[in-house]
Design an enzyme around this catalytic site. Structure first.
Site, PDB file in Angstrom:
ATOM      1  N   LYS A 180     -23.886  14.598   4.510  1.00 19.60           N
ATOM      2  CA  LYS A 180     -23.378  14.622   5.755  1.00 19.60           C
ATOM      3  C   LYS A 180     -22.440  15.582   6.004  1.00 19.60           C
ATOM      4  O   LYS A 180     -21.539  15.833   4.965  1.00 19.60           O
ATOM      5  CB  LYS A 180     -22.614  13.143   6.191  1.00 19.60           C
ATOM      6  CG  LYS A 180     -21.966  13.299   7.345  1.00 19.60           C
ATOM      7  CD  LYS A 180     -21.103  11.993   7.624  1.00 19.60           C
ATOM      8  CE  LYS A 180     -19.895  12.368   8.136  1.00 19.60           C
ATOM      9  NZ  LYS A 180     -19.830  13.529   9.404  1.00 19.60           N
ATOM     10  N   GLU A 255     -11.976  14.156  -3.835  1.00 16.42           N
ATOM     11  CA  GLU A 255     -11.378  15.434  -3.801  1.00 16.42           C
ATOM     12  C   GLU A 255     -10.579  15.512  -2.381  1.00 16.42           C
ATOM     13  O   GLU A 255     -11.274  15.421  -1.310  1.00 16.42           O
ATOM     14  CB  GLU A 255     -12.103  16.849  -3.914  1.00 16.42           C
ATOM     15  CG  GLU A 255     -13.019  16.759  -5.250  1.00 16.42           C
ATOM     16  CD  GLU A 255     -12.029  17.057  -6.459  1.00 16.42           C
ATOM     17  OE1 GLU A 255     -10.958  17.554  -6.145  1.00 16.42           O
ATOM     18  OE2 GLU A 255     -12.736  16.750  -7.390  1.00 16.42           O
ATOM     19  N   CYS A 289      -7.981  23.404   1.226  1.00 16.31           N
ATOM     20  CA  CYS A 289      -7.106  22.297   0.203  1.00 16.31           C
ATOM     21  C   CYS A 289      -6.185  22.751  -0.777  1.00 16.31           C
ATOM     22  O   CYS A 289      -5.344  22.080  -1.169  1.00 16.31           O
ATOM     23  CB  CYS A 289      -8.214  21.451  -0.543  1.00 16.31           C
ATOM     24  SG  CYS A 289      -9.591  22.406  -1.400  1.00 16.31           S
ATOM     25  N   GLU A 390       0.917  17.019   3.815  1.00 13.06           N
ATOM     26  CA  GLU A 390      -0.171  18.085   4.112  1.00 13.06           C
ATOM     27  C   GLU A 390      -0.337  18.414   5.826  1.00 13.06           C
ATOM     28  O   GLU A 390      -0.544  17.490   6.510  1.00 13.06           O
ATOM     29  CB  GLU A 390      -1.531  17.794   3.597  1.00 13.06           C
ATOM     30  CG  GLU A 390      -2.539  18.560   3.596  1.00 13.06           C
ATOM     31  CD  GLU A 390      -3.825  18.174   3.076  1.00 13.06           C
ATOM     32  OE1 GLU A 390      -4.355  17.195   3.660  1.00 13.06           O
ATOM     33  OE2 GLU A 390      -4.548  19.199   2.516  1.00 13.06           O
TER      34      GLU A 390
HETATM   35  P1  NAP Z   1     -11.751  14.127   6.967  1.00 13.31           P
HETATM   36  O1  NAP Z   1     -11.079  14.163   8.287  1.00 13.31           O
HETATM   37  O2  NAP Z   1     -11.221  13.307   5.946  1.00 13.31           O
HETATM   38  O3  NAP Z   1     -13.236  14.312   6.988  1.00 13.31           O
HETATM   39  C1  NAP Z   1     -13.896  14.563   5.784  1.00 13.31           C
HETATM   40  C2  NAP Z   1     -15.364  13.794   5.704  1.00 13.31           C
HETATM   41  O4  NAP Z   1     -15.467  12.490   5.878  1.00 13.31           O
HETATM   42  C3  NAP Z   1     -16.169  14.341   7.186  1.00 13.31           C
HETATM   43  O5  NAP Z   1     -17.389  14.561   6.975  1.00 13.31           O
HETATM   44  C4  NAP Z   1     -15.941  13.081   8.167  1.00 13.31           C
HETATM   45  O6  NAP Z   1     -16.822  12.994   9.201  1.00 13.31           O
HETATM   46  C5  NAP Z   1     -15.880  12.154   7.235  1.00 13.31           C
HETATM   47  N1  NAP Z   1     -15.260  10.884   7.677  1.00 13.31           N
HETATM   48  C6  NAP Z   1     -14.291  10.677   8.701  1.00 13.31           C
HETATM   49  N2  NAP Z   1     -14.116   9.298   8.618  1.00 13.31           N
HETATM   50  C7  NAP Z   1     -14.734   8.685   7.764  1.00 13.31           C
HETATM   51  C8  NAP Z   1     -15.151   7.194   7.478  1.00 13.31           C
HETATM   52  N3  NAP Z   1     -14.470   6.309   8.080  1.00 13.31           N
HETATM   53  N4  NAP Z   1     -15.991   6.863   6.552  1.00 13.31           N
HETATM   54  C9  NAP Z   1     -16.587   7.956   5.983  1.00 13.31           C
HETATM   55  N5  NAP Z   1     -16.504   9.114   6.275  1.00 13.31           N
HETATM   56  C10 NAP Z   1     -15.562   9.626   7.119  1.00 13.31           C
HETATM   57  O7  NAP Z   1     -11.351  15.315   6.388  1.00 13.31           O
HETATM   58  P2  NAP Z   1     -11.259  16.963   7.110  1.00 13.31           P
HETATM   59  O8  NAP Z   1     -10.541  16.923   8.270  1.00 13.31           O
HETATM   60  O9  NAP Z   1     -12.787  17.312   7.234  1.00 13.31           O
HETATM   61  O10 NAP Z   1     -11.140  17.850   5.769  1.00 13.31           O
HETATM   62  C11 NAP Z   1      -9.473  18.366   5.923  1.00 13.31           C
HETATM   63  C12 NAP Z   1      -9.080  17.653   4.420  1.00 13.31           C
HETATM   64  O11 NAP Z   1      -9.967  17.784   3.370  1.00 13.31           O
HETATM   65  C13 NAP Z   1      -7.738  17.771   4.005  1.00 13.31           C
HETATM   66  O12 NAP Z   1      -6.991  16.777   3.686  1.00 13.31           O
HETATM   67  C14 NAP Z   1      -8.062  18.882   2.883  1.00 13.31           C
HETATM   68  O13 NAP Z   1      -7.032  18.756   1.857  1.00 13.31           O
HETATM   69  C15 NAP Z   1      -9.118  18.127   2.085  1.00 13.31           C
HETATM   70  N6  NAP Z   1      -9.861  19.031   1.276  1.00 13.31           N
HETATM   71  C16 NAP Z   1      -9.852  18.780  -0.011  1.00 13.31           C
HETATM   72  C17 NAP Z   1     -10.387  19.484  -0.985  1.00 13.31           C
HETATM   73  C18 NAP Z   1     -10.412  19.088  -2.269  1.00 13.31           C
HETATM   74  O14 NAP Z   1     -11.244  19.683  -3.055  1.00 13.31           O
HETATM   75  N7  NAP Z   1      -9.520  18.608  -2.998  1.00 13.31           N
HETATM   76  C19 NAP Z   1     -11.368  20.542  -0.340  1.00 13.31           C
HETATM   77  C20 NAP Z   1     -11.646  20.591   0.755  1.00 13.31           C
HETATM   78  C21 NAP Z   1     -10.769  19.929   1.806  1.00 13.31           C
HETATM   79  P3  NAP Z   1     -16.368  13.556  10.570  1.00 13.31           P
HETATM   80  O15 NAP Z   1     -16.282  15.000  10.355  1.00 13.31           O
HETATM   81  O16 NAP Z   1     -17.644  13.273  11.435  1.00 13.31           O
HETATM   82  O17 NAP Z   1     -15.058  12.878  10.974  1.00 13.31           O
END
Ligand code: NAP
Length: 507
Positions: A180, A255, A289, A390
């Site tokens: 997804k 991650e 990230c 963050e």
């Molecule tokens: P996010 O809001 O946590 O979303 C990540 C993924 O999870 C999306 O596909 C999202 O879908 C899905 N999701 C949301 N709610 C969910 C739920 N209740 N159950 C299952 N899946 C769910 O993060 P983001 O805003 O996309 O990305 C930013 C974050 O990612 C930052 O915190 C960043 O640090 C982190 N990140 C970490 C790394 C690493 O390697 N450590 C790399 C890249 C990013 P939807 O988009 O449909 O809501």
């Protein structure tokens, strides 16, 4: 002038076919640099679609796990070749949906290419161990085994690279996949899956389902036939993933967030350090990230550093990432922009000194997008929210430190632990930092960003849960070791008990 486009209608990819969501509903994907530009419509899937995708992946697994790994590798190799050919188109699609500048989206596609070639190579490696048995006429070895259906939930900031880090190792090891994308960036994952289909991936081996995190991500984790979950995203959702997987003891790879820091010592090449803090802080609009969101500078060079750093940040050209002269694109979405603006206010309320930026960019070329100035706060308190939480946007907080010890203490003083960096020309400082900072990745004389696919990637503390992506290390997550003992002595031999009871030949 607004770009007028007829939005393309995309479908889910389930069991080798492009299909609409069973709900019949779809959501829009809009350009964050120009919200008049609707890139496409993507299916708003629900649990029913996820169930179909998991069923297809379960069925396909029966066959795929038995395909010799070098044959699986041929498909990955062809997919990599397709990505190479379409790199420019895919990069442009990505800039349009995600906002980061073309140079960076080319890098994102390149990372997917690197990962796909690299994992194709693993088709002829996946080395196990053979080792002498403690008993005579007995053979011992271990091999990697796939787990089955893998669910992958991915974020928007590296919309092709991150899915490739998950999909390619899973496939080469013989697993099947349901993936997804983030709802802000479905098109880039669509392009990656398209490349795999054109490369000849068999029906059901890779399934793509788009839709909301709760409605699609939830069932992807809960389904009984899903054997493993790989998630990249926020720490908040990662915690929910971990809890969902705990019920059935499903392995999950998390991650998550970061609060990465650069330490600038008094012996650093200051110009180089400023270059690094600009690229680390404002590359990808601070939405990596591994983005540099904190900088600790030795008090002896603090003033000079701040002068240069703020001047450089103020001069950055913000705009549409499609324009080759743009140095920083928009935030990915309105909600991400709002978060940035909220943190700017939090910083001001906490008494940090705003030294550059601090405002949303509006009007003219910015009128239809989610643009924000590159922003620097100085004289920040390391314990403040600004330096602890963050932000995931173009906001960097700078603080002065007395020495390396204090810099390391500040660096380690958050709940996150993804990436850190030190600028110094003193080898002792460099080695002490490499040893003592508590992050999964450490750079010396380079910013906190810049991972390479053949090196392990991941964080400690609340950034990760102990697994690593990329490199050979990622194979450990997508496979399980099976240990094999072959006794050709023709008699019962008891480990730990009969050792030494026989002669050297075992006769
Ligand atoms: P996010 O809001 O946590 O979303 C990540 C993924 O999870 C999306 O596909 C999202 O879908 C899905 N999701 C949301 N709610 C969910 C739920 N209740 N159950 C299952 N899946 C769910 O993060 P983001 O805003 O996309 O990305 C930013 C974050 O990612 C930052 O915190 C960043 O640090 C982190 N990140 C970490 C790394 C690493 O390697 N450590 C790399 C890249 C990013 P939807 O988009 O449909 O809501």
């Amino acid at each position: 002038m607004a770009t007028l486009t007829i939005p393309k209608v995309h479908k889910n990819f389930i069991n080798g076919e492009w299909v609409e969501a069973r709900s019949g509903k779809a959501f829009e994907n809009r350009n964050p640099a120009n919200t008049d530009d609707c890139i496409g419509m993507f299916p708003l899937a629900t649990e029913e679609d996820v169930n179909a995708a998991v069923e297809a992946a379960k069925e396909a697994y029966k066959h795929w796990r038995l395909v010799p790994a070098p044959k699986r590798a041929e498909i990955l190799f062809r997919a990599a070749e397709i990505l190479v050919k379409r790199k420019e188109d895919f990069a442009r699609d990505m800039t349009r949906e995600m906002g980061k500048i073309l140079a960076e989206t080319r890098g994102d596609v390149q990372e997917a290419i690197d990962m796909t070639y690299y994992m194709a190579g693993e088709g002829r490696r996946q080395f196990g161990q053979t080792t002498p048995s403690e008993l005579p006429n007995k053979f011992a070895m271990c091999i990697r085994q796939p787990l089955g259906v893998c669910s992958m939930i991915t974020p928007w900031n590296f919309p092709m690279a991150i899915p490739s880090w998950k999909i390619m190792p899973a496939l080469i090891l013989g697993n099947t996949v349901v993936v997804k994308p983030a709802s802000d960036t479905p098109h880039s994952l669509y392009n990656l899956v398209q490349a795999l289909t054109e490369a000849g991936i068999p029906r059901g081996v890779v399934n793509l389902v788009t839709g909301s995190g709760g409605k699609v991500g939830g069932p992807m984790m809960a389904h009984k036939e899903v054997k493993l979950v790989s998630f990249t995203g926020s720490t908040e959702i990662g915690r929910a993933v971990s809890q969902a997987c705990a019920t059935d003891f499903k392995p999950c790879q998390l991650e998550m967030g970061g609060k990465n820091m650069i330490m600038v010592m008094d012996d650093a090449n200051l110009e180089l350090a400023v270059d690094g803090c600009i690229w680390g802080g404002f590359g990808t609009t601070g939405q990596r990230c591994t983005a540099t969101s904190r900088v600790a500078v030795h008090k002896k060079v603090y003033k000079e550093f701040v002068e240069h750093y703020t001047a450089r940040a103020k001069a950055l050209k913000v705009g549409d990432g499609m324009d080759p002269t743009t140095e920083m694109g928009p935030c990915v979405s309105e909600s991400q922009l709002k978060t940035v603006m909220e943190y700017v206010q939090i910083g001001k309320n906490e008494g940090a000194k705003l030294a550059a930026g601090g405002h949303r960019l509006e009007g003219g070329a910015y009128a239809k997008g989610w643009f924000h100035e590159p922003t620097i706060f100085v004289d920040c308190d390391p314990k403040s929210r600004l330096m602890q939480e963050e932000i995931f946007g173009p906001v960097v907080s700078v603080t002065a430190v007395d020495d390396l010890d204090q810099a390391i203490e500040v660096c380690n003083g958050t709940v996150y632990g993804l990436s850190s960096s030190i600028y110094t020309r003193n080898v002792n400082n460099a080695f002490r930092a490499m040893r003592d900072v508590h992050t999964g990745i450490v750079y010396v004389n380079a910013p906190t960003i810049g991972a390479e696919t053949h090196m392990p990637f991941g964080g400690v503390k609340q950034t990760g849960n102990g697994h690593r992506e990329a490199a050979v290390a990622c194979l450990d997550f997508y496979s399980e070791w099976k240990t094999l003992y072959i006794d050709y002595s023709d008699r019962l031999q008891r480990a730990q008990i009969d050792t030494g009871a026989f002669g050297a030949t075992g006769e």
